[in-house]
Motif scaffolding. Structure first.
Motif, short mmCIF file in Angstrom:
data_model
loop_
_atom_site.label_atom_id
_atom_site.label_comp_id
_atom_site.label_asym_id
_atom_site.label_seq_id
_atom_site.Cartn_x
_atom_site.Cartn_y
_atom_site.Cartn_z
N GLY A 1 -6.31 -15.73 -64.20
CA GLY A 1 -5.19 -15.24 -65.00
C GLY A 1 -5.66 -14.52 -66.25
O GLY A 1 -5.17 -13.44 -66.59
N TYR A 2 -6.63 -15.11 -66.94
CA TYR A 2 -7.18 -14.46 -68.14
C TYR A 2 -7.90 -13.16 -67.77
O TYR A 2 -7.81 -12.17 -68.49
CB TYR A 2 -8.14 -15.39 -68.87
CG TYR A 2 -7.45 -16.48 -69.65
CD1 TYR A 2 -6.21 -16.26 -70.24
CD2 TYR A 2 -8.04 -17.73 -69.81
CE1 TYR A 2 -5.58 -17.26 -70.96
CE2 TYR A 2 -7.42 -18.72 -70.54
CZ TYR A 2 -6.18 -18.48 -71.11
OH TYR A 2 -5.57 -19.47 -71.81
N SER A 3 -8.62 -13.15 -66.65
CA SER A 3 -9.31 -11.94 -66.22
C SER A 3 -8.32 -10.83 -65.87
O SER A 3 -8.52 -9.67 -66.24
CB SER A 3 -10.20 -12.23 -65.01
OG SER A 3 -11.15 -13.20 -65.32
N LEU A 4 -7.27 -11.19 -65.18
CA LEU A 4 -6.26 -10.21 -64.82
C LEU A 4 -5.56 -9.66 -66.07
O LEU A 4 -5.30 -8.46 -66.17
CB LEU A 4 -5.22 -10.83 -63.88
CG LEU A 4 -4.10 -9.91 -63.41
CD1 LEU A 4 -4.66 -8.74 -62.62
CD2 LEU A 4 -3.09 -10.68 -62.59
N ALA A 5 -5.29 -10.52 -67.02
CA ALA A 5 -4.68 -10.06 -68.27
C ALA A 5 -5.60 -9.09 -69.00
O ALA A 5 -5.13 -8.08 -69.55
CB ALA A 5 -4.35 -11.26 -69.16
N ALA A 6 -6.90 -9.35 -69.00
CA ALA A 6 -7.84 -8.45 -69.65
C ALA A 6 -7.89 -7.10 -68.94
O ALA A 6 -7.93 -6.05 -69.60
CB ALA A 6 -9.23 -9.07 -69.67
N VAL A 7 -7.84 -7.09 -67.62
CA VAL A 7 -7.86 -5.84 -66.87
C VAL A 7 -6.56 -5.05 -67.14
O VAL A 7 -6.60 -3.84 -67.36
CB VAL A 7 -8.03 -6.10 -65.35
CG1 VAL A 7 -7.76 -4.87 -64.52
CG2 VAL A 7 -9.42 -6.63 -65.08
N VAL A 8 -5.43 -5.73 -67.14
CA VAL A 8 -4.15 -5.05 -67.40
C VAL A 8 -4.14 -4.45 -68.79
O VAL A 8 -3.72 -3.31 -69.00
CB VAL A 8 -2.97 -6.04 -67.17
CG1 VAL A 8 -1.68 -5.46 -67.72
CG2 VAL A 8 -2.84 -6.37 -65.70
N MET A 9 -4.60 -5.21 -69.78
CA MET A 9 -4.63 -4.69 -71.15
C MET A 9 -5.60 -3.52 -71.27
O MET A 9 -5.33 -2.54 -71.98
CB MET A 9 -5.03 -5.80 -72.13
CG MET A 9 -3.98 -6.88 -72.30
SD MET A 9 -2.42 -6.25 -72.89
CE MET A 9 -2.85 -5.75 -74.53
N SER A 10 -6.71 -3.58 -70.57
CA SER A 10 -7.68 -2.49 -70.59
C SER A 10 -7.09 -1.21 -70.00
O SER A 10 -7.26 -0.13 -70.55
CB SER A 10 -8.93 -2.90 -69.82
OG SER A 10 -9.82 -1.83 -69.69
N LYS A 11 -6.39 -1.35 -68.89
CA LYS A 11 -5.75 -0.19 -68.26
C LYS A 11 -4.63 0.35 -69.12
O LYS A 11 -4.43 1.55 -69.22
CB LYS A 11 -5.19 -0.58 -66.88
CG LYS A 11 -6.22 -0.97 -65.87
CD LYS A 11 -7.04 0.21 -65.44
CE LYS A 11 -8.00 -0.23 -64.37
NZ LYS A 11 -8.87 0.83 -63.94
#
Length: 84
Positions: A71-81
């Motif tokens: 979940g934290y990894s996905l949130a980081a990817v979404v914020m990066s995009k």
């Protein structure tokens, strides 16, 4: 298992106490056992019953940690995009 009858009011109270005390539990490995120990002791449920779930709790703890990290990894990817 112990033959303890809990009225619906006590069950709801137990549910609310566990919900409030388990915030952030997935980020710390092994803390779920401590939360259950403290909560069950406070509502007069025998603490010896935790021995029945001690073996399986480690597997469930690993699953909670995996879901938390993903979940934290996905949130980081979404914020990066989102930020470009």
């Amino acid at each position: 298992m112990y033959g303890i009858l809990m009225p619906i009011g006590s069950q709801i109270t137990l549910l609310l106490v566990l919900m409030m005390s388990s915030k952030g539990i997935a980020g710390v490995p092994g803390v779920s056992f401590v939360v259950l120990l403290a909560t069950l002791g406070s509502v007069n449920i025998p603490i010896e019953g935790l021995a029945f779930i001690a073996g399986i709790d480690r597997i469930l703890d690993m699953a909670r940690t995996v879901v938390n990290v993903l979940g934290y990894s996905l949130a980081a990817v979404v914020m990066s995009k989102w930020e470009g």
